[in-house]
Structure formats: structure tokens, C-alpha cells
Design a protein around this motif. Structure first.
Motif, PDB file in Angstrom:
ATOM      1  N   PHE A 257      -3.289   6.129   0.496  1.00 17.07           N
ATOM      2  CA  PHE A 257      -4.686   5.918   0.884  1.00 17.07           C
ATOM      3  C   PHE A 257      -5.156   7.216   1.545  1.00 17.07           C
ATOM      4  O   PHE A 257      -4.527   7.699   2.491  1.00 17.07           O
ATOM      5  CB  PHE A 257      -4.818   4.748   1.861  1.00 17.07           C
TER       6      PHE A 257
ATOM      7  N   ILE B 137       0.856  -1.182   0.000  1.00 21.21           N
ATOM      8  CA  ILE B 137       0.000   0.000   0.000  1.00 21.21           C
ATOM      9  C   ILE B 137       0.894   1.236   0.000  1.00 21.21           C
ATOM     10  O   ILE B 137       1.786   1.367   0.843  1.00 21.21           O
ATOM     11  CB  ILE B 137      -0.962   0.004   1.214  1.00 21.21           C
TER      12      ILE B 137
ATOM     13  N   PHE C  92      -7.022   5.238  -3.317  1.00 21.92           N
ATOM     14  CA  PHE C  92      -5.913   4.358  -2.888  1.00 21.92           C
ATOM     15  C   PHE C  92      -4.972   4.082  -4.049  1.00 21.92           C
ATOM     16  O   PHE C  92      -5.328   4.204  -5.226  1.00 21.92           O
ATOM     17  CB  PHE C  92      -6.454   3.025  -2.338  1.00 21.92           C
TER      18      PHE C  92
END
Length: 237
Positions: free
Chosen positions: A90, A87, A108
Motif C-alpha cells: 500500500f 495486505i 495497493f
């Protein structure tokens, strides 16, 4: 005048030991047994057969070891490794406002990395699901469509969940605000797809893959630094 001498008779019965000892004295030197030429030829043949057998066994075991080592190296180089997800971004900007429900949207940025050197990966369309407290609050059922990922390459998964793709009511928003007041709002973003591996001209069967990315958002609605770029656990079902 001489007196005749008297002899006392002595009776002696020979024992078995006496017979053996007497026989030992009577025996002459033993004659050494001579072997025939056929005997020596047979012994030489046995020796050569044994040596040839040992040589064949040694060669066979050496070849078996080499083949096993090559097979092991090929297995290590061709064994598929699961893709890696991270990730990177976000954001939930409206979380910074108490009355931001009407403009709620989530953006995201996740990367999918193929770590294999000689193995490609086929993906079906990505299914994105956003969870809060293990409750589904957002979904994108078909992100990017099906695609092929070459070895040692990275694919960016980027999308925005809003409107009908983000299901948040007033009760849920109140939970967001309460968590924000405690310092952070935690979400879980799941990426799922059916994938198969490609090695040269061979393709594996499809596997259902899931990647779970834990996310923490601060009071400003932005990703907390400690959650940036962590490796998302990947498993198959």
C-alpha cells in the motif's frame, strides 16, 4: 406301711408356638419339585432370545457409531472456510509532500486465499472502498469482474485509486499532513463481494462478504512494516 403318693394335677393350655414346633417335628423331608421338559425348553428359548437381542443392540449401536464418525469426518472436510485476505503493499507517495494533493494516488496489493481443500469459491466483482477516519475517500466499484477461485489457490487484487476514484479535498489533505507529522496516517481498505461455495456439483447460496484491512502509512507514504501481511478480518452480512 406304704403311704399312697398324691399327684397334684397341672392344667396346661398349649400355645400357638407349641403347635408350630410340634408340626416341625412331624414334618418329614420335603420332596424336591421336578420341572417338565417343556419348562426347560422355555428357559432355553428365553436365554437365547435375550442373547440375540443383546447382540442385535450391540451391532446396531456399533453401526450407529461408525456412521456418526464418518459423517463427522465428512462434515469437517467439506465444511466451507471463509477466504483469507492479506495486505501486502500500500503506497500513497504524494503524502511525503505538503503540496502533493494534485498528484494524489493510492496503489495497493491485496491477496485473496481460498484455504479449502475440496471447495471452490465463486466471486462477483470486487468492490474496493478506502476509508480515512471512517470516511469514504476512494472507491473502485468493480475490480476484476466475476471469477472462480479453485481450492488452495491465491488471487492477487491490485489497483490504483486516483482522479475521480480518489476523493480528497484541501481540508482532507490537511488532515493527512497533520497525521503524517504525528508519525503515521491510518487508513482502512475494505474489500467486499458476493460469494458462493462450490462442493462437487453442489453450490451454496450467495453470501455478502466483507474484508477489512487496517493500514498504516509512514511519513514517506509507504506501508509501515508492522501492517504488512496481517490477516484482514472477514465477516458476512
Amino acid at each position: 406301711m406304704n403311704t399312697p403318693q398324691q399327684h397334684i394335677p397341672i392344667n396346661y393350655t398349649p400355645t400357638p408356638d407349641d403347635h408350630r414346633n410340634r408340626g416341625a417335628y412331624n414334618e418329614g423331608p420335603q420332596l424336591q419339585r421336578r420341572h417338565t421338559a417343556r419348562y426347560y425348553v422355555h428357559r432355553v428359548k428365553e436365554s437365547l432370545t435375550t442373547r440375540v437381542s443383546k447382540l442385535i443392540c450391540s451391532v446396531f449401536l456399533s453401526l450407529l457409531f461408525i456412521v456418526g464418525l464418518i459423517t463427522f469426518i465428512l462434515w469437517l472436510s467439506l465444511r466451507p472456510h471463509r477466504p483469507r485476505f492479506h495486505i501486502h503493499e500500500f503506497s500513497f507517495p504524494s503524502l511525503a509532500q505538503d503540496s502533493g494533493l494534485a498528484s494524489a494516488q493510492v496503489t495497493f496489493n491485496v491477496t485473496a486465499r481460498n484455504p479449502n481443500l475440496n471447495i471452490g469459491i465463486y466471486y462477483d466483482a470486487m468492490h474496493i472502498t478506502l476509508y480515512f477516519q471512517n470516511q469514504n475517500i476512494g472507491e473502485e466499484p468493480a475490480l476484476m469482474g466475476a471469477f472462480y477461485q479453485s481450492p488452495k489457490t491465491t488471487t492477487i487484487l491490485h489497483d490504483t485509486l486516483s482522479g475521480t476514484k480518489l476523493v480528497v479535498d484541501e481540508a482532507r489533505w490537511a488532515q493527512f499532513v497533520a497525521a503524517r507529522m504525528r508519525g503515521s496516517v491510518n487508513f482502512r481498505l475494505e474489500v467486499s463481494s458476493a460469494i458462493k461455495f462450490k462442493v462437487a456439483g453442489w453450490e451454496s447460496k450467495k453470501h455478502k462478504m466483507h474484508a477489512n484491512c487496517e493500514i498504516g502509512v509512514g511519513p514517506d507514504g509507504m506501508l509501515i512494516a508492522s501492517y504488512s501481511k496481517p490477516k484482514c478480518p472477514v465477516y458476512f452480512t
